[in-house]
Write an enzyme that holds these catalytic residues in place. Structure first.
Site, PDB file in Angstrom:
ATOM      1  N   GLY A 134       0.785  -1.235   0.000  1.00 40.22           N
ATOM      2  CA  GLY A 134       0.000   0.000   0.000  1.00 40.22           C
ATOM      3  C   GLY A 134       0.809   1.273   0.000  1.00 40.22           C
ATOM      4  O   GLY A 134       0.234   2.365   0.030  1.00 40.22           O
TER       5      GLY A 134
ATOM      6  N   CYS B 290     -13.909   2.375 -27.845  1.00 40.94           N
ATOM      7  CA  CYS B 290     -15.246   2.952 -28.066  1.00 40.94           C
ATOM      8  C   CYS B 290     -16.012   3.127 -26.745  1.00 40.94           C
ATOM      9  O   CYS B 290     -17.063   2.534 -26.537  1.00 40.94           O
ATOM     10  CB  CYS B 290     -16.038   2.087 -29.027  1.00 40.94           C
ATOM     11  SG  CYS B 290     -16.257   0.439 -28.407  1.00 40.94           S
ATOM     12  N   GLU B 291     -15.444   3.908 -25.840  1.00 39.62           N
ATOM     13  CA  GLU B 291     -16.141   4.300 -24.615  1.00 39.62           C
ATOM     14  C   GLU B 291     -15.746   5.727 -24.277  1.00 39.62           C
ATOM     15  O   GLU B 291     -14.582   6.105 -24.465  1.00 39.62           O
ATOM     16  CB  GLU B 291     -15.740   3.404 -23.434  1.00 39.62           C
ATOM     17  CG  GLU B 291     -16.326   2.035 -23.489  1.00 39.62           C
ATOM     18  CD  GLU B 291     -16.368   1.365 -22.120  1.00 39.62           C
ATOM     19  OE1 GLU B 291     -16.410   2.072 -21.098  1.00 39.62           O
ATOM     20  OE2 GLU B 291     -16.362   0.127 -22.102  1.00 39.62           O
TER      21      GLU B 291
ATOM     22  N   ARG C 188      -6.450   2.605 -15.316  1.00 38.37           N
ATOM     23  CA  ARG C 188      -6.544   3.307 -14.026  1.00 38.37           C
ATOM     24  C   ARG C 188      -7.338   4.626 -14.074  1.00 38.37           C
ATOM     25  O   ARG C 188      -8.158   4.875 -13.200  1.00 38.37           O
ATOM     26  CB  ARG C 188      -5.146   3.541 -13.439  1.00 38.37           C
ATOM     27  CG  ARG C 188      -4.371   2.238 -13.203  1.00 38.37           C
ATOM     28  CD  ARG C 188      -3.111   2.443 -12.405  1.00 38.37           C
ATOM     29  NE  ARG C 188      -3.429   2.723 -11.025  1.00 38.37           N
ATOM     30  CZ  ARG C 188      -3.267   3.882 -10.454  1.00 38.37           C
ATOM     31  NH1 ARG C 188      -2.759   4.878 -11.140  1.00 38.37           N
ATOM     32  NH2 ARG C 188      -3.594   4.047  -9.203  1.00 38.37           N
TER      33      ARG C 188
ATOM     34  N   GLY D 115       3.823  -3.177  -3.691  1.00 35.72           N
ATOM     35  CA  GLY D 115       3.878  -3.368  -5.141  1.00 35.72           C
ATOM     36  C   GLY D 115       4.169  -2.034  -5.812  1.00 35.72           C
ATOM     37  O   GLY D 115       5.264  -1.768  -6.302  1.00 35.72           O
TER      38      GLY D 115
HETATM   39  N1  LLP Z   1      -0.631  -6.950  -0.349  1.00 28.91           N
HETATM   40  C1  LLP Z   1      -1.925  -7.230  -0.583  1.00 28.91           C
HETATM   41  C2  LLP Z   1      -2.582  -8.214   0.215  1.00 28.91           C
HETATM   42  C3  LLP Z   1      -2.623  -6.536  -1.590  1.00 28.91           C
HETATM   43  O1  LLP Z   1      -3.907  -6.784  -1.786  1.00 28.91           O
HETATM   44  C4  LLP Z   1      -1.940  -5.572  -2.355  1.00 28.91           C
HETATM   45  C5  LLP Z   1      -2.632  -4.847  -3.414  1.00 28.91           C
HETATM   46  C6  LLP Z   1      -0.584  -5.334  -2.078  1.00 28.91           C
HETATM   47  C7  LLP Z   1       0.038  -6.029  -1.066  1.00 28.91           C
HETATM   48  C8  LLP Z   1       0.219  -4.337  -2.842  1.00 28.91           C
HETATM   49  O2  LLP Z   1      -0.303  -3.065  -2.723  1.00 28.91           O
HETATM   50  P1  LLP Z   1       0.518  -1.812  -3.269  1.00 28.91           P
HETATM   51  O3  LLP Z   1       1.798  -1.648  -2.450  1.00 28.91           O
HETATM   52  O4  LLP Z   1       0.828  -1.997  -4.700  1.00 28.91           O
HETATM   53  O5  LLP Z   1      -0.375  -0.649  -3.074  1.00 28.91           O
HETATM   54  N2  LLP Z   1      -5.100  -1.725  -9.094  1.00 28.91           N
HETATM   55  C9  LLP Z   1      -4.992  -0.738  -8.057  1.00 28.91           C
HETATM   56  C10 LLP Z   1      -4.236  -1.271  -6.861  1.00 28.91           C
HETATM   57  C11 LLP Z   1      -4.867  -2.513  -6.306  1.00 28.91           C
HETATM   58  C12 LLP Z   1      -4.073  -3.089  -5.177  1.00 28.91           C
HETATM   59  C13 LLP Z   1      -4.571  -4.428  -4.771  1.00 28.91           C
HETATM   60  N3  LLP Z   1      -3.841  -5.012  -3.709  1.00 28.91           N
HETATM   61  C14 LLP Z   1      -4.351   0.512  -8.620  1.00 28.91           C
HETATM   62  O6  LLP Z   1      -4.059   0.561  -9.817  1.00 28.91           O
HETATM   63  O7  LLP Z   1      -4.172   1.496  -7.921  1.00 28.91           O
END
Ligand code: LLP
Length: 861
Positions: free
Chosen positions: A706, A812-813, A781, A744
């Site tokens: 996160g 097409c959106e 996003r 991530g």
């Molecule tokens: N750990 C768990 C259990 C998670 O569900 C996630 C992300 C992470 C770690 C990694 O989170 P990060 O450090 O990347 O924030 N598609 C969305 C983000 C969805 C994240 C889902 N879970 C976006 O583009 O912002």
């Protein structure tokens, strides 16, 4: 017909160099040509008022001579630069300063009446130089002594106020009009800040009084307009020194301008608004360094009077007095008695907030000489009434605009930024022109930037909002401020252009940046292990880099686990973590067979398939109760979220795990994604550790991912050092437990860009469109979360970003829009555009929608 007057006021920096005086001369000439009579009201040269104050301080001890010499040199230098002889009037003033200083030395003091004379000499000298220069430039200019026109109301008996902080009657004045009409010169130059008392002595209009002088002159002369010339082109949506993306406010009404000025903006002195508002004279703020800019126009008649926040201002050095007592409940006269103590201490109160048992007030440092002694005396005086506590220094941050009460619902998202703040006081002004909070001093800059990004981050030019500070002062830069010129993609722009030209659209990732990010996390001393959440970007080359740096990998599906194993065949199973959610039984069985770390985030597996976990180490994912994150879709905790074991089920989970023969070696929680406040993870750690006693085998706390990055201009990065320090403190509290993190986005987002070619341009109605060959099938996003990605025309990086357009893709959106109202260098078909911070959740969320292949990844090293 007599020609109308226009009053132009020039501040200290506007009268301190030849270039600025040339602008003044040019302006005066233009006004005269337009058949107006300009009256120029000038301040002292910048810094001279401070020198004169120094003189006042040193004179009684007989030490003022060096200061007078410095003042002489300052004026001599400007005279030389202006190529004029040193005016006798300046000599006379310097001589007078000598005499006053000698007198002060003899008497051992300098009374307010003489102090006013000393201070007035700054303006008198500056205008003497100015008049000589204007004449030398061929203008028909005459010098005017402001003291012949502005007479103080003389009501105040306190000599400090009578001589040093006086006021004048603001209305029209036939005598002054007649006196100035009688002057034959076409331009008059006079002093700001100074006036005469009814007995003919020199008086001052208080610090910042030059604006006020000019407003009095405008009102007395019933001028057509007042222009305040300064070094900034107007009022901004925030202080541009703090927030370079602050926008010029093109139009304001008097009340709004007054509110912005009183809540902290320094461009205009609040006192100058009353005389012009009363006379209905429009006031323009103009920049002497950039006379061509339109500036801010303040008047009584605005077309658009709708409710909205127009500025975020800040005042530092605010002190709070918190008064607590149960005695005030339903009592008559408590406030009267308490406020009398403030009046007796000579302190004027700014904000007030009350409840049955407490009252907190703020003291404005610009209105009060706040010293420790005074505050002590105040608390002493308050002590029979209540318990008084001094809190400070704090800072007051205000949202300023008309009818704020009507738009509270629109501010919902904005209030999220207070999540990380200690708010000492909240106040909504009775005139409905501001909503102010008082926060810790060191938090204020950040808060202003966050609020500005929330409220103005997506704004573009309109009838109200002008260009940003950055656009005005760094116009060549598409890349400035938010993106430092040292961003990897600015440095590697040529390579990126080649890559974009060869194949488009495409994602490009910078391996070095990913490595650096991984390393920074591994270097955090408070963490034991870091796992990269590969859902953000599973590009094999990047996984290899991160494995080299020692990171493990967090996976959420058998596909991700297989991917890691395929590309990192030598990676020990201990460096893979699996966090499935509502997955079928087989996935758990497979993970256990492989021997990777497995997290259960529900009771169901333990209730329905206990035999799977017999003798196995597992993690439990708990719901920390409150989700956080950049969008509702990515808040993964709290009642509404499908993730994690609810707090009230944790005991049951512990019982079920024990019954199944499983060893709970780790607890896990992930509050959400895109969080930039460092206190999130320590809070998660404390929450998890609070369940420690239920789990005798507990060794690991996985605090989730996160970690956010700045995406919009004005957003601040997550403070990694603060995170590390806070986690180190947490570690001290929980001996024997390892702290893990599984980010991530933080590792890869800024390391990736999406390159796309311009396909077509369109102008439809008011809106321009730039079409790209990449759309929501490559980067979803913006459509899914309203996410903001900065966009630049990479082919024209050095050109001015002066084309405002929606940046759209070929899908097409209507939602296929990568950015609304973006400023880019004017493109042509075939230009390569760059969409920034696209390294996380870009390609990994791409699709073949419309059967268009998404941008393919490419790794640079
Ligand atoms: N750990 C768990 C259990 C998670 O569900 C996630 C992300 C992470 C770690 C990694 O989170 P990060 O450090 O990347 O924030 N598609 C969305 C983000 C969805 C994240 C889902 N879970 C976006 O583009 O912002």
């Amino acid at each position: 017909m007599t020609r109308p007057w226009i009053v132009l006021k020039f501040g200290g920096t506007s009268v301190s160099s030849r270039a600025r005086w040339q602008t003044i001369a040019e302006e005066a000439r233009c006004q005269a040509r337009a058949h107006r009579r300009p009256l120029l009201v000038c301040s002292a040269l910048s810094g001279v008022s401070d020198q004169l104050e120094e003189l006042i301080r040193l004179a009684p001890a007989g030490e003022a001579d060096p200061v007078i010499e410095a003042i002489r040199t300052r004026h001599q230098r400007l005279a030389t630069e202006l190529e004029i002889p040193f005016p006798t009037a300046v000599e006379e003033q310097l001589e007078a300063l000598n005499k006053v200083s000698q007198g002060a030395h003899l008497l051992g003091e300098l009374p307010p009446r003489h102090r006013a004379q000393v201070m007035a000499s700054g303006e008198l000298m500056a205008t003497a130089l100015g008049a000589a220069f204007l004449a030398q430039q061929g203008l028909d200019a005459g010098w005017l002594d402001a003291r012949n026109c502005l007479c103080t109301d003389g009501e105040d008996e306190d000599p400090f106020r009578a001589f040093l902080s006086a006021s004048c009657a603001p209305g029209p004045d036939g005598d002054v009009q007649a006196m100035l009409e009688a002057r034959e010169e076409s331009v008059l130059i006079t002093q700001g800040f100074i006036a005469r008392t009814p007995t003919g002595d020199t008086a001052l209009l208080g610090r910042g009084g030059s604006d006020t002088s000019a407003a009095y002159f405008a009102a007395k002369l019933e001028a057509e307009a007042l222009e305040i010339w300064t070094d900034v082109p107007g009022m901004y949506s925030a202080d541009p020194r703090q927030v370079p993306s602050a926008r010029l406010l093109k139009v304001l009404d008097y009340a709004e301008a007054l509110e912005i000025a009183t809540t902290g903006a320094k461009v205009l002195h609040p006192r100058c608004l009353h005389p012009v508002a009363q006379a209905g004279i429009p006031l323009r703020i103009k920049a002497t360094p950039r006379p061509e800019l339109a500036g801010t126009q303040i008047s009584g008649d605005l077309d658009d009077r709708s409710a909205r926040v127009k500025a975020i201002s800040m005042k530092r050095g605010v002190m709070l007095i918190a008064m607590e007592t149960i005695g005030m409940w339903q009592q008559v006269g408590f406030l009267a008695k308490a406020f009398q103590c403030f009046a007796d201490a000579g302190l004027s109160v700014d904000l007030v907030s009350t409840s049955e048992t407490s009252v907190t007030v703020s003291l404005d440092p610009t209105a009060n000489p706040i010293s420790e002694d005074r505050l002590d005396a105040l608390c002493q005086a308050l002590s029979p009434l209540c318990q008084a506590e001094v809190i400070g220094p704090c800072a007051m941050v205000s949202l300023v605009g008309r009818n704020i009460r009507r738009i509270l619902h629109e501010l919902g998202g904005t209030f999220q930024v207070f999540e990380e703040q200690r708010v000492h006081l909240l106040s909504q002004a009775a005139n409905d022109l501001n909503l102010s909070v008082v926060v810790d001093h060191d938090q204020a800059d950040r808060l202003v930037r966050q609020l500005h990004a929330q409220l103005f981050g997506d704004s573009s030019e309109s009838a109200l909002l002008g260009p940003t500070w950055q656009e005005t002062f760094e116009p060549d830069a598409q890349v400035s401020g938010f993106f430092s010129k040292t961003s990897w993609w600015v440095q590697k722009a040529d390579t990126l252009l080649e890559l974009g030209a060869a194949e488009s659209p495409r994602y490009v990732y910078d391996g070095d940046t990913v490595r650096q990010r991984g390393r920074r996390l591994m270097d955090l001393g408070a963490l034991d292990r870091v796992f990269f959440a590969i859902k953000a970007n599973p590009e094999p080359a990047l996984l290899r880099i991160l494995a080299e740096e020692g990171l493990g990998f967090e996976c959420v599906s058998p596909g991700e686990v297989a991917h890691v194993r395929e590309h990192l065949p030598d990676l020990p199973m201990d460096r893979i973590l699996c966090t499935p959610n509502f997955a079928p039984r087989e996935e758990y069985a497979e993970a256990l067979d492989l021997g990777i770390h497995l997290t259960l985030d529900n009771l169901h597996p333990l209730q329905a398939w206990p035999e799977l976990f017999d003798g196995r180490p597992v993690f439990l994912r708990l719901d920390p109760g409150r989700g956080r994150g950049h969008h509702a879709h990515v808040k993964t905790a709290g009642r509404q979220s499908k993730f994690g074991i609810a707090p009230e089920q944790v005991e049951e989970a512990a019982r079920l795990a024990q019954a199944a023969g499983a060893q709970v070696v780790g607890l896990h929680a992930h509050a959400g994604s895109g969080i930039r406040s460092p206190d999130t993870w320590p809070a998660t750690a404390r929450f998890l550790a609070s369940h420690r006693s239920l789990f005798p085998h507990l060794r690991f706390l996985d605090l989730g991912g996160g970690l956010g990055i700045p995406e919009k201009p004005g957003q601040l990065p997550l403070d990694l050092r603060a995170l590390d320090d806070a986690l180190a403190a947490v570690r001290g509290e929980m001996e024997g437990l390892e702290l893990w993190l599984e980010p991530g986005r933080f590792v890869v987002a800024e390391a990736g860009v999406l390159l796309a070619k311009v396909t077509q341009l369109k102008a439809k109605g008011e809106v321009n469109y730039v079409g790209l060959d990449a759309g929501m099938n490559s980067l979803i996003r913006p459509a899914l979360y309203g996410a903001y990605h900065s966009i630049v025309n990479l082919s024209r990086l050095a050109q001015r970003a002066d084309h405002v357009a929606h940046i759209v893709g070929p899908i097409c959106e209507t939602g296929d829009t990568l950015g609304y109202q973006r400023r880019v260098a004017k493109p042509e078909e075939g230009d390569v555009f760059l969409i920034a911070t696209a390294g996380a959740y870009g390609h990994s969320m791409a699709s073949h929608y419309n059967l268009r292949p998404p941008a393919a990844p490419y790794v640079l090293n």
